[in-house]
Design an enzyme around this catalytic site. Sequence first.
Site, PDB file in Angstrom:
ATOM      1  N   TYR A 164     -42.861  65.915 -63.037  1.00 40.90           N
ATOM      2  CA  TYR A 164     -41.880  65.007 -62.434  1.00 40.90           C
ATOM      3  C   TYR A 164     -42.145  63.542 -62.810  1.00 40.90           C
ATOM      4  O   TYR A 164     -41.688  62.639 -62.110  1.00 40.90           O
ATOM      5  CB  TYR A 164     -41.882  65.168 -60.912  1.00 40.90           C
ATOM      6  CG  TYR A 164     -41.123  66.395 -60.438  1.00 40.90           C
ATOM      7  CD1 TYR A 164     -39.749  66.508 -60.640  1.00 40.90           C
ATOM      8  CD2 TYR A 164     -41.771  67.424 -59.764  1.00 40.90           C
ATOM      9  CE1 TYR A 164     -39.043  67.623 -60.200  1.00 40.90           C
ATOM     10  CE2 TYR A 164     -41.069  68.543 -59.316  1.00 40.90           C
ATOM     11  CZ  TYR A 164     -39.712  68.628 -59.533  1.00 40.90           C
ATOM     12  OH  TYR A 164     -39.016  69.720 -59.086  1.00 40.90           O
ATOM     13  N   GLU A 173     -39.166  71.366 -70.736  1.00 43.45           N
ATOM     14  CA  GLU A 173     -39.684  71.909 -69.470  1.00 43.45           C
ATOM     15  C   GLU A 173     -40.172  73.340 -69.650  1.00 43.45           C
ATOM     16  O   GLU A 173     -41.181  73.738 -69.052  1.00 43.45           O
ATOM     17  CB  GLU A 173     -38.606  71.823 -68.396  1.00 43.45           C
ATOM     18  CG  GLU A 173     -38.343  70.378 -67.968  1.00 43.45           C
ATOM     19  CD  GLU A 173     -37.224  70.259 -66.953  1.00 43.45           C
ATOM     20  OE1 GLU A 173     -36.958  69.117 -66.506  1.00 43.45           O
ATOM     21  OE2 GLU A 173     -36.598  71.283 -66.595  1.00 43.45           O
TER      22      GLU A 173
HETATM   23  P1  ADP Z   1     -32.221  67.727 -59.226  1.00 43.73           P
HETATM   24  O1  ADP Z   1     -33.382  68.629 -58.857  1.00 43.73           O
HETATM   25  O2  ADP Z   1     -30.940  68.187 -58.607  1.00 43.73           O
HETATM   26  O3  ADP Z   1     -32.112  67.498 -60.710  1.00 43.73           O
HETATM   27  P2  ADP Z   1     -33.364  65.043 -59.042  1.00 43.73           P
HETATM   28  O4  ADP Z   1     -33.765  65.217 -60.476  1.00 43.73           O
HETATM   29  O5  ADP Z   1     -32.604  63.817 -58.660  1.00 43.73           O
HETATM   30  O6  ADP Z   1     -32.509  66.308 -58.533  1.00 43.73           O
HETATM   31  O7  ADP Z   1     -34.662  65.080 -58.113  1.00 43.73           O
HETATM   32  C1  ADP Z   1     -35.725  65.970 -58.382  1.00 43.73           C
HETATM   33  C2  ADP Z   1     -36.184  66.592 -57.075  1.00 43.73           C
HETATM   34  O8  ADP Z   1     -36.731  65.570 -56.246  1.00 43.73           O
HETATM   35  C3  ADP Z   1     -35.067  67.211 -56.221  1.00 43.73           C
HETATM   36  O9  ADP Z   1     -34.714  68.514 -56.627  1.00 43.73           O
HETATM   37  C4  ADP Z   1     -35.699  67.193 -54.838  1.00 43.73           C
HETATM   38  O10 ADP Z   1     -36.641  68.252 -54.654  1.00 43.73           O
HETATM   39  C5  ADP Z   1     -36.460  65.865 -54.870  1.00 43.73           C
HETATM   40  N1  ADP Z   1     -35.659  64.768 -54.316  1.00 43.73           N
HETATM   41  C6  ADP Z   1     -34.594  64.168 -54.902  1.00 43.73           C
HETATM   42  N2  ADP Z   1     -34.089  63.203 -54.089  1.00 43.73           N
HETATM   43  C7  ADP Z   1     -34.853  63.206 -52.968  1.00 43.73           C
HETATM   44  C8  ADP Z   1     -34.856  62.441 -51.761  1.00 43.73           C
HETATM   45  N3  ADP Z   1     -33.946  61.493 -51.545  1.00 43.73           N
HETATM   46  N4  ADP Z   1     -35.799  62.730 -50.835  1.00 43.73           N
HETATM   47  C9  ADP Z   1     -36.722  63.692 -51.047  1.00 43.73           C
HETATM   48  N5  ADP Z   1     -36.782  64.449 -52.162  1.00 43.73           N
HETATM   49  C10 ADP Z   1     -35.862  64.220 -53.111  1.00 43.73           C
END
Ligand code: ADP
Length: 139
Positions: free
Chosen positions: A51, A128
Site C-alpha cells: 500500500y 500486484e
Molecule cells: P480501493 O480498495 O477501492 O481501490 P483505495 O485504493 O482508495 O480503495 O484505498 C485502499 C484501501 O484503503 C481501501 O480498500 C480501504 O481498505 C482503505 N481505505 C480507503 N479509504 C479509507 C478511509 N477513508 N478510511 C479507512 N480506510 C480506508
Amino acid sequence: MAIQRTLCIIKPDAVEKKKQGAILQHLLDAGFDILAMRQLTLSRRMAEGFYAVHKERPFFGELVEFMTRGPVVVVALEGEDAVKRYREVIGATDPAEAAPGTVRQLYGASKGENAVHGSDSEDNGRQEIAYFFEAHQLL
Ligand code: ADP
Ligand code: MG
C-alpha cells in the site's frame, strides 16, 4: 477486449467471518478464472510495501494494522476485461455505497474493512500479482 489479469485479496475481515469460500464462488460465478491462490498473514513490511501508494493518506496506519491482523487470501484472477469487470463485481470502496449484490455490499463492513482488494489498472494488476506470485506459479 482482451484477456487480463488482476489481483484479488480477501481481507482479514472476510476471512475472520469465514466468507472466503463464498467470495471465491462469487468470483467464479462471475466468470473469472483462478490462476493462483494462497493464504498468508501479511507482515507489516509486506502490507506497507503493498500500500506504499497510500503512505501519505491519513488512514495508512489504520490500513496496515487492519491488513496485518490475520490471514488474507491472495488470488490471481484472469478473464476478459478482468480489471474493470472485477472492480464492477466488488463494488465501491465504501460498502454503504457499493451496488446491491456486489462483494463489498454483501460482505464488507466499512470503508476500511471492505472484504476485498482490487487492482485499479492493468499495469497495477500485473505488478500486484508479481508482489505475491512467481512467474512460474502463473502458467
Ligand atoms: P480501493 O480498495 O477501492 O481501490 P483505495 O485504493 O482508495 O480503495 O484505498 C485502499 C484501501 O484503503 C481501501 O480498500 C480501504 O481498505 C482503505 N481505505 C480507503 N479509504 C479509507 C478511509 N477513508 N478510511 C479507512 N480506510 C480506508
Ligand atoms: Mg485502490
